[in-house]
Scaffold this active site. Structure first.
Site, PDB file in Angstrom:
ATOM      1  N   LYS A 233     -10.296  -1.081  10.634  1.00  0.00           N
ATOM      2  CA  LYS A 233     -10.463  -2.267   9.774  1.00  0.00           C
ATOM      3  C   LYS A 233     -10.784  -3.496  10.619  1.00  0.00           C
ATOM      4  O   LYS A 233     -11.084  -4.562  10.109  1.00  0.00           O
ATOM      5  CB  LYS A 233      -9.196  -2.501   8.955  1.00  0.00           C
TER       6      LYS A 233
ATOM      7  N   CYS B 222      -4.895   2.593  -3.617  1.00  0.00           N
ATOM      8  CA  CYS B 222      -3.632   3.079  -3.010  1.00  0.00           C
ATOM      9  C   CYS B 222      -2.490   2.093  -3.237  1.00  0.00           C
ATOM     10  O   CYS B 222      -1.611   1.925  -2.378  1.00  0.00           O
ATOM     11  CB  CYS B 222      -3.784   3.383  -1.521  1.00  0.00           C
TER      12      CYS B 222
ATOM     13  N   HIS C 189       0.875  -1.181   0.000  1.00  0.00           N
ATOM     14  CA  HIS C 189       0.000   0.000   0.000  1.00  0.00           C
ATOM     15  C   HIS C 189       0.914   1.234   0.000  1.00  0.00           C
ATOM     16  O   HIS C 189       2.022   1.178   0.521  1.00  0.00           O
ATOM     17  CB  HIS C 189      -0.830  -0.062   1.284  1.00  0.00           C
TER      18      HIS C 189
ATOM     19  N   ASP D 227       3.059  -4.703   8.015  1.00  0.00           N
ATOM     20  CA  ASP D 227       1.837  -3.905   7.901  1.00  0.00           C
ATOM     21  C   ASP D 227       0.671  -4.893   8.002  1.00  0.00           C
ATOM     22  O   ASP D 227       0.380  -5.627   7.055  1.00  0.00           O
ATOM     23  CB  ASP D 227       1.871  -3.172   6.548  1.00  0.00           C
TER      24      ASP D 227
ATOM     25  N   GLN E 241      -4.567  -5.309   6.842  1.00  0.00           N
ATOM     26  CA  GLN E 241      -5.582  -6.214   6.283  1.00  0.00           C
ATOM     27  C   GLN E 241      -5.596  -7.565   6.975  1.00  0.00           C
ATOM     28  O   GLN E 241      -6.525  -8.354   6.765  1.00  0.00           O
ATOM     29  CB  GLN E 241      -5.342  -6.412   4.775  1.00  0.00           C
TER      30      GLN E 241
HETATM   31  N1  C6P Z   1      -6.317   0.369   2.874  1.00  0.00           N
HETATM   32  C1  C6P Z   1      -8.170   0.072   1.347  1.00  0.00           C
HETATM   33  O1  C6P Z   1      -9.261   0.399   0.855  1.00  0.00           O
HETATM   34  P1  C6P Z   1      -4.963   3.503   7.327  1.00  0.00           P
HETATM   35  O2  C6P Z   1      -5.574   4.368   6.272  1.00  0.00           O
HETATM   36  O3  C6P Z   1      -3.782   4.154   7.979  1.00  0.00           O
HETATM   37  O4  C6P Z   1      -5.960   2.968   8.303  1.00  0.00           O
HETATM   38  O5  C6P Z   1      -4.431   2.193   6.564  1.00  0.00           O
HETATM   39  C2  C6P Z   1      -3.558   2.318   5.490  1.00  0.00           C
HETATM   40  C3  C6P Z   1      -3.294   0.965   4.905  1.00  0.00           C
HETATM   41  C4  C6P Z   1      -2.045   0.416   5.037  1.00  0.00           C
HETATM   42  N2  C6P Z   1      -1.780  -0.834   4.591  1.00  0.00           N
HETATM   43  C5  C6P Z   1      -2.714  -1.584   4.002  1.00  0.00           C
HETATM   44  C6  C6P Z   1      -2.371  -2.966   3.546  1.00  0.00           C
HETATM   45  C7  C6P Z   1      -4.002  -1.065   3.817  1.00  0.00           C
HETATM   46  O6  C6P Z   1      -4.931  -1.815   3.224  1.00  0.00           O
HETATM   47  C8  C6P Z   1      -4.298   0.253   4.254  1.00  0.00           C
HETATM   48  C9  C6P Z   1      -5.641   0.865   3.999  1.00  0.00           C
HETATM   49  C10 C6P Z   1      -7.659   0.819   2.543  1.00  0.00           C
HETATM   50  O7  C6P Z   1      -7.529  -0.861   0.894  1.00  0.00           O
HETATM   51  C11 C6P Z   1      -7.776   2.288   2.366  1.00  0.00           C
HETATM   52  S1  C6P Z   1      -6.722   2.898   1.090  1.00  0.00           S
END
Ligand code: C6P
Length: 406
Positions: free
Chosen positions: A225, A364, A122, A199, A202
């Site tokens: 999430k 993203c 991401h 990370d 997910q």
């Molecule tokens: N992905 C998606 O629709 P935040 O925004 O900080 O809570 O998470 C960022 C992030 C980082 N790593 C991974 C693997 C992610 O999937 C995400 C967030 C969302 O896929 C929003 S772009």
């Protein structure tokens, strides 16, 4: 066996119509819905004990502090962190990664050092590392993927060397659903003396995370999430490592003593928690973890695999010109796809008119889209409150959309 109808009753938002159709919420990888337990817990905090934490001698401040620290302890148990002080509250995954890279930028990474990320990341796990490399002169290397959306471990092995200082990879890809072999990847990095950030944005909603079993140096996740509130997340870090890292932000909460000549910092975890924290969010995340554990992550994963298989099979059976992106052997409940040469945005808008919420675009993860040479995908991502009949509703909506746009 999960009783999905009872579970759905815990999520009031699901029981509504969108554009005159029953809502089908398939955008769970972007954010999950919140059970009543979380909504009521946050509401109850503001109604009954709202107060600032770690500061006041008064009754409400004590209750708020106990509730927030209780949430930290629940999260510690949930991810099996060895120590409470290894659990830092952040704003979310992005904030956690920036905490680490900003801290490393204070002289801990130097010219000639190497950092490895993967092609599956991401933007949150790419851009902060690029910024660190720009500041320090370190070199960023990227683990390639194959056509199924899997990382090449052989290529990873060949990138690792004594120069590698950090490896940063996701546990699960948000765009493709690939579950990466992070335990093995961490072990390989440790062999060359590198540290690893995982990370887990997910992974947290789908898998039981055991940071000690993985031997992760840093593991970050987002509360929203994991059926918790927005604006709260976790950075887990090994105690020795966190003690070596300089603080990310300065301010209240993170100090031991301040004089104009010199400031000393608080012990963990507060060293990394400058300012008034998201108290309600932390309490809500603790309740979300309770909720997920009542249902059981093993039950959740098994049911979501059924949904994934059903959706994949129905999509393939109904659309001859379907392309699925991400067909890894180990995959979670995400289907990214295109039908013919229809732009994903156009189909997404029609799905929305028919009550079906999916995400369209690059998610993203522009480098993944560049790899497949596509502008983006439609992404349906399932949670344990979704059903096969909702998948049928999505297929019917797609059929209408394809008929209109072809
Ligand atoms: N992905 C998606 O629709 P935040 O925004 O900080 O809570 O998470 C960022 C992030 C980082 N790593 C991974 C693997 C992610 O999937 C995400 C967030 C969302 O896929 C929003 S772009």
């Amino acid at each position: 066996m999960l009783d999905i109808q009872s579970i759905r009753a815990h999520f009031p938002i699901l029981n509504q119509e969108v554009n005159g159709k029953p809502l089908v919420y398939f955008d769970n990888a972007a954010t999950t819905q919140k059970p009543l337990k979380v909504i009521e817990g946050v509401d109850n905090y503001y109604r009954t004990i709202n107060s600032n934490v770690h500061r006041g001698v008064h009754h409400l401040s004590g209750l708020a502090t106990d509730a927030m620290e209780g949430a930290r302890a629940k999260i510690q148990r949930h991810i099996n962190a060895a120590k409470l002080q290894e659990v830092i509250f952040t704003k979310g995954t992005t904030d956690g990664i920036n905490l680490l890279t900003s801290s490393l930028a204070k002289g801990l990474i130097k010219e000639g050092d190497e950092i490895i990320i993967s092609h599956l990341e991401h933007h949150s796990n790419i851009v902060p590392w690029q910024m660190l490399c720009e500041q320090s002169g370190a070199l960023l290397k990227v683990i390639p993927i194959n056509g199924k959306g899997e990382l090449s471990l052989d290529a990873y092995r060949s990138l690792l060397s004594a120069k590698t200082k950090w490896v940063a990879v996701n546990h699960i890809s948000n765009a493709l659903g690939t579950i990466n072999p992070v335990k093995e990847m961490i072990a390989l990095a440790h062999e060359v003396g590198a540290k690893v950030l995982i990370d887990g944005a997910q992974a947290a909603p789908h898998l039981q995370i055991d940071v000690q079993d993985l031997a992760a140096d840093i593991y970050v996740l987002s509360g929203h999430k994991l059926f918790g509130p927005t604006g709260i997340g976790i950075l887990y870090g090994k105690e020795d490592l966190l003690n070596e890292l300089p603080p990310y932000q300065g301010g209240g909460e993170m100090i031991a003593e301040v004089t104009f000549e010199k400031t000393t910092y608080a012990a963990l975890p507060h060293k990394f928690e400058a300012g008034t924290p998201n108290i309600a969010g932390a309490i809500g995340l603790g309740l979300a973890v309770d909720y997920v554990n009542e249902i059981g992550l093993a039950n959740i994963s098994a049911y979501e695999q059924e949904l994934l298989e059903y959706a994949t099979q129905e999509l393939k059976a109904n659309f001859s010109n379907l392309r699925i992106f991400g067909e890894a052997e180990h995959k979670t409940s995400v289907v990214s796809f295109l039908i013919g040469d229809i732009h994903p945005y156009d189909l997404g808008v029609i799905l929305d008119k028919l009550g079906v919420a999916v995400r369209t675009g690059h998610h993203c993860t522009q480098p993944i889209m560049q790899y497949f040479n596509i502008p983006g995908t439609l992404r349906a991502s399932f949670a344990f409150y979704n059903t096969k009949s909702e998948i049928d509703q999505m297929i019917a909506a797609l059929q209408k959309g394809v008929a209109m746009l072809s």
